[in-house]
Write a protein that holds these residues in place. Sequence first.
Motif, PDB file in Angstrom:
ATOM      1  N   GLU A   1       3.298  -1.246  -8.005  1.00  0.00           N
ATOM      2  CA  GLU A   1       2.322  -0.675  -7.088  1.00  0.00           C
ATOM      3  C   GLU A   1       0.937  -1.013  -7.633  1.00  0.00           C
ATOM      4  O   GLU A   1       0.752  -1.107  -8.849  1.00  0.00           O
ATOM      5  CB  GLU A   1       2.487   0.840  -6.989  1.00  0.00           C
ATOM      6  CG  GLU A   1       3.878   1.284  -6.552  1.00  0.00           C
ATOM      7  CD  GLU A   1       4.048   2.776  -6.699  1.00  0.00           C
ATOM      8  OE1 GLU A   1       3.370   3.520  -5.969  1.00  0.00           O
ATOM      9  OE2 GLU A   1       4.844   3.197  -7.556  1.00  0.00           O
TER      10      GLU A   1
ATOM     11  N   THR B   1      -5.691  10.517  -0.794  1.00  0.00           N
ATOM     12  CA  THR B   1      -6.625   9.512  -0.273  1.00  0.00           C
ATOM     13  C   THR B   1      -7.952   9.616  -1.016  1.00  0.00           C
ATOM     14  O   THR B   1      -8.251  10.652  -1.633  1.00  0.00           O
ATOM     15  CB  THR B   1      -6.874   9.710   1.234  1.00  0.00           C
ATOM     16  OG1 THR B   1      -7.415  11.026   1.455  1.00  0.00           O
ATOM     17  CG2 THR B   1      -5.581   9.534   2.016  1.00  0.00           C
TER      18      THR B   1
ATOM     19  N   LEU C   1      -7.787   5.628  -8.063  1.00  0.00           N
ATOM     20  CA  LEU C   1      -6.765   4.601  -7.847  1.00  0.00           C
ATOM     21  C   LEU C   1      -5.440   5.039  -8.463  1.00  0.00           C
ATOM     22  O   LEU C   1      -4.366   4.839  -7.880  1.00  0.00           O
ATOM     23  CB  LEU C   1      -7.209   3.264  -8.437  1.00  0.00           C
ATOM     24  CG  LEU C   1      -8.193   2.425  -7.615  1.00  0.00           C
ATOM     25  CD1 LEU C   1      -9.562   3.082  -7.546  1.00  0.00           C
ATOM     26  CD2 LEU C   1      -8.334   1.022  -8.213  1.00  0.00           C
TER      27      LEU C   1
ATOM     28  N   SER D   1      -3.867   7.955  -6.409  1.00  0.00           N
ATOM     29  CA  SER D   1      -3.301   7.556  -5.121  1.00  0.00           C
ATOM     30  C   SER D   1      -1.896   6.993  -5.259  1.00  0.00           C
ATOM     31  O   SER D   1      -1.145   6.960  -4.269  1.00  0.00           O
ATOM     32  CB  SER D   1      -4.213   6.524  -4.448  1.00  0.00           C
ATOM     33  OG  SER D   1      -4.186   5.292  -5.143  1.00  0.00           O
ATOM     34  N   MET D   2      -1.521   6.552  -6.461  1.00  0.00           N
ATOM     35  CA  MET D   2      -0.161   6.068  -6.684  1.00  0.00           C
ATOM     36  C   MET D   2       0.744   7.148  -7.269  1.00  0.00           C
ATOM     37  O   MET D   2       1.958   6.973  -7.338  1.00  0.00           O
ATOM     38  CB  MET D   2      -0.196   4.841  -7.609  1.00  0.00           C
ATOM     39  CG  MET D   2      -0.840   3.622  -6.991  1.00  0.00           C
ATOM     40  SD  MET D   2      -0.791   2.146  -8.035  1.00  0.00           S
ATOM     41  CE  MET D   2      -2.070   2.532  -9.257  1.00  0.00           C
TER      42      MET D   2
ATOM     43  N   ARG E   1      -3.620  -0.848  -6.822  1.00  0.00           N
ATOM     44  CA  ARG E   1      -4.831  -0.571  -6.067  1.00  0.00           C
ATOM     45  C   ARG E   1      -5.931  -1.460  -6.651  1.00  0.00           C
ATOM     46  O   ARG E   1      -5.920  -1.751  -7.854  1.00  0.00           O
ATOM     47  CB  ARG E   1      -5.238   0.900  -6.178  1.00  0.00           C
ATOM     48  CG  ARG E   1      -4.231   1.872  -5.617  1.00  0.00           C
ATOM     49  CD  ARG E   1      -4.192   1.814  -4.092  1.00  0.00           C
ATOM     50  NE  ARG E   1      -3.317   2.852  -3.562  1.00  0.00           N
ATOM     51  CZ  ARG E   1      -2.014   2.724  -3.409  1.00  0.00           C
ATOM     52  NH1 ARG E   1      -1.425   1.580  -3.748  1.00  0.00           N
ATOM     53  NH2 ARG E   1      -1.287   3.701  -2.916  1.00  0.00           N
ATOM     54  N   SER E   2      -6.881  -1.858  -5.830  1.00  0.00           N
ATOM     55  CA  SER E   2      -7.895  -2.793  -6.311  1.00  0.00           C
ATOM     56  C   SER E   2      -9.297  -2.395  -5.880  1.00  0.00           C
ATOM     57  O   SER E   2      -9.479  -1.659  -4.902  1.00  0.00           O
ATOM     58  CB  SER E   2      -7.584  -4.216  -5.829  1.00  0.00           C
ATOM     59  OG  SER E   2      -7.619  -4.283  -4.413  1.00  0.00           O
TER      60      SER E   2
ATOM     61  N   MET F   1       0.123   2.170   0.955  1.00  0.00           N
ATOM     62  CA  MET F   1       0.508   1.889  -0.428  1.00  0.00           C
ATOM     63  C   MET F   1       0.996   0.460  -0.545  1.00  0.00           C
ATOM     64  O   MET F   1       1.816   0.017   0.247  1.00  0.00           O
ATOM     65  CB  MET F   1       1.604   2.857  -0.883  1.00  0.00           C
ATOM     66  CG  MET F   1       2.062   2.625  -2.316  1.00  0.00           C
ATOM     67  SD  MET F   1       3.285   3.841  -2.834  1.00  0.00           S
ATOM     68  CE  MET F   1       2.282   5.305  -2.860  1.00  0.00           C
ATOM     69  N   SER F   2       0.509  -0.251  -1.551  1.00  0.00           N
ATOM     70  CA  SER F   2       0.932  -1.637  -1.751  1.00  0.00           C
ATOM     71  C   SER F   2       2.085  -1.655  -2.731  1.00  0.00           C
ATOM     72  O   SER F   2       1.932  -1.263  -3.877  1.00  0.00           O
ATOM     73  CB  SER F   2      -0.240  -2.451  -2.313  1.00  0.00           C
ATOM     74  OG  SER F   2      -1.334  -2.389  -1.457  1.00  0.00           O
TER      75      SER F   2
ATOM     76  N   LYS G   1     -13.139   4.965  -0.296  1.00  0.00           N
ATOM     77  CA  LYS G   1     -13.219   3.599  -0.814  1.00  0.00           C
ATOM     78  C   LYS G   1     -14.661   3.161  -1.073  1.00  0.00           C
ATOM     79  O   LYS G   1     -14.931   2.432  -2.019  1.00  0.00           O
ATOM     80  CB  LYS G   1     -12.539   2.626   0.152  1.00  0.00           C
ATOM     81  CG  LYS G   1     -11.025   2.714   0.153  1.00  0.00           C
ATOM     82  CD  LYS G   1     -10.415   1.573   0.952  1.00  0.00           C
ATOM     83  CE  LYS G   1      -8.911   1.599   0.862  1.00  0.00           C
ATOM     84  NZ  LYS G   1      -8.282   0.464   1.608  1.00  0.00           N
TER      85      LYS G   1
END
Length: 512
Positions: free
Chosen positions: A193, A253, A243, A246-247, A195-196, A1-2, A256
């Motif tokens: 947070e 998961t 995306l 996932s947050m 996702r890209s 996680m970013s 990708k």
Amino acid sequence: MSKRPAEASSSTQNGQAFPKTNVNANKREVGVDNEMGEFEDAWEDEVESDEEVVDAGAKDDEDGMDVDEIIPAAEDTEEPPPASRAYIPGLHTLGNDEELEADESVYHMRHTMRVNWPCLSFDVLRDNLGDERRRFPASVSIVTGTQAAEMNKNEVIVYKMSSLHKTQKDGDDSDSDGEDDDEDDLDEDPIIEFRSIPHHGGVNRIRAQPLPPSTGLPPVNQPYYAASWAETGKVHIWDVRPLIESMEVPGYTYDKTKVNTPAFTINSHGRAEGFAMDWASSGPSSLRLLTGDIHSKIYLTTSTPSGFNALSQPFTSHTSSVEDIQWSPSEPTVFGSCSADRTVQIWDVRSKGRKSVAAIDPAHESDVNVISWNRLTSYLLLSGGDEGGIKVWDLRNIKKAGSTGPSPTPVASFSWHTAPITSVEWHPTEDSIFAASGADDQVTLWDLAVEQDADEAGMEDTPEGGKDIPSQLLFQHLGQKDVKEVHWHPQIPGTVISTAADGFNIFKTFNV
């Protein structure tokens, strides 16, 4: 996680609340120490010790003399800090030793988010936290696309910004009655947070699939689409639902490889770049997407049970670049568009020949950059021009395409901005309120329902040496550079999000 903390709001942010009695944008001298300085006692040589001071006080009492008449109190002789001055663009200019300083008293919430690459377009993503949310901390999700220095470094990004607390103002105290502190008053760092998805080429514009009001995300087994207009001339449709999940869901998961591949790519425009794009507000089983390019062509893409289908015949009444498109909120087959040819055109997808059925010609003195269709009063349309003008049109008065006669007159027109208008949008639940942004680094909030009181006319509305402040101008937010887009959050009343070359601002004022 970013995850990373959001940056604190910049000290150069600035807001102005109108009418003039509530102006809050100030400018101050840079480098001036506003803290209390050490008091210099003019009688220092005569005061030798504490004992002598006590004796002197006793003597004064005996003589009936008040010490305060001889030595003024320290606070009476201090020099006050430099006074703040209201800043009005077009009237005032900043000196080399001055910077803008926000007046936090007019912000209910204000946050700044910096990004690695400019994101010149974004859209708000609906969530499952409910509508009409007024409590803090707030949570906001958006989808955006980058303008990186190299084509292969661009991305489509989903940001989730949470723990957004209300603005902490100077002088805020805890509850003096000893009651439990409201969680709204907590002063914590916001959390970002993200996702890209890799994206080939810069993202000119991005729009999320519209969802019905009072609903959250689509069911788990359904996609949530976002379309990106790439500088390569292609329009990609992405499923951003994984995306988001996932947050939201711990341990979630996704594949990708699958997510990083577009669900569909529209190649109808060839290599022609474009900016105009809008989804129709229809159900997930029948999605419709309009895209317009710089070669004046508009294409329609629809969804089917087996996927998407890009129609090959374009709509072709414009004679220059199509700048913006909006579907009608009340007529499912009708849409509007604006162009660098100075016109606003109204279309019906059922019409033969793919020509417009009505037009405002000319709508502005130069390029018409943006439009917004009022979702509550469906005959009202906003337009913003390259000359800095904002106009409100009553579509019941416009003429059919090809007919002669004078052009319609806007029901309202504003020339406050001094550079091209880059974005306009009606408030989602108040049909008289709209937001606008311009290349003059302003975000402005307006209310057409405000009428100027005759008793307030005159000097109160016209600063010396300046232009009139329109009564309908509620608020002015400054501090961003090269503002590109502004959107209202549909689930958090009065919350505005804007993007510029230097990042995002999220704010809520007391005026709206």
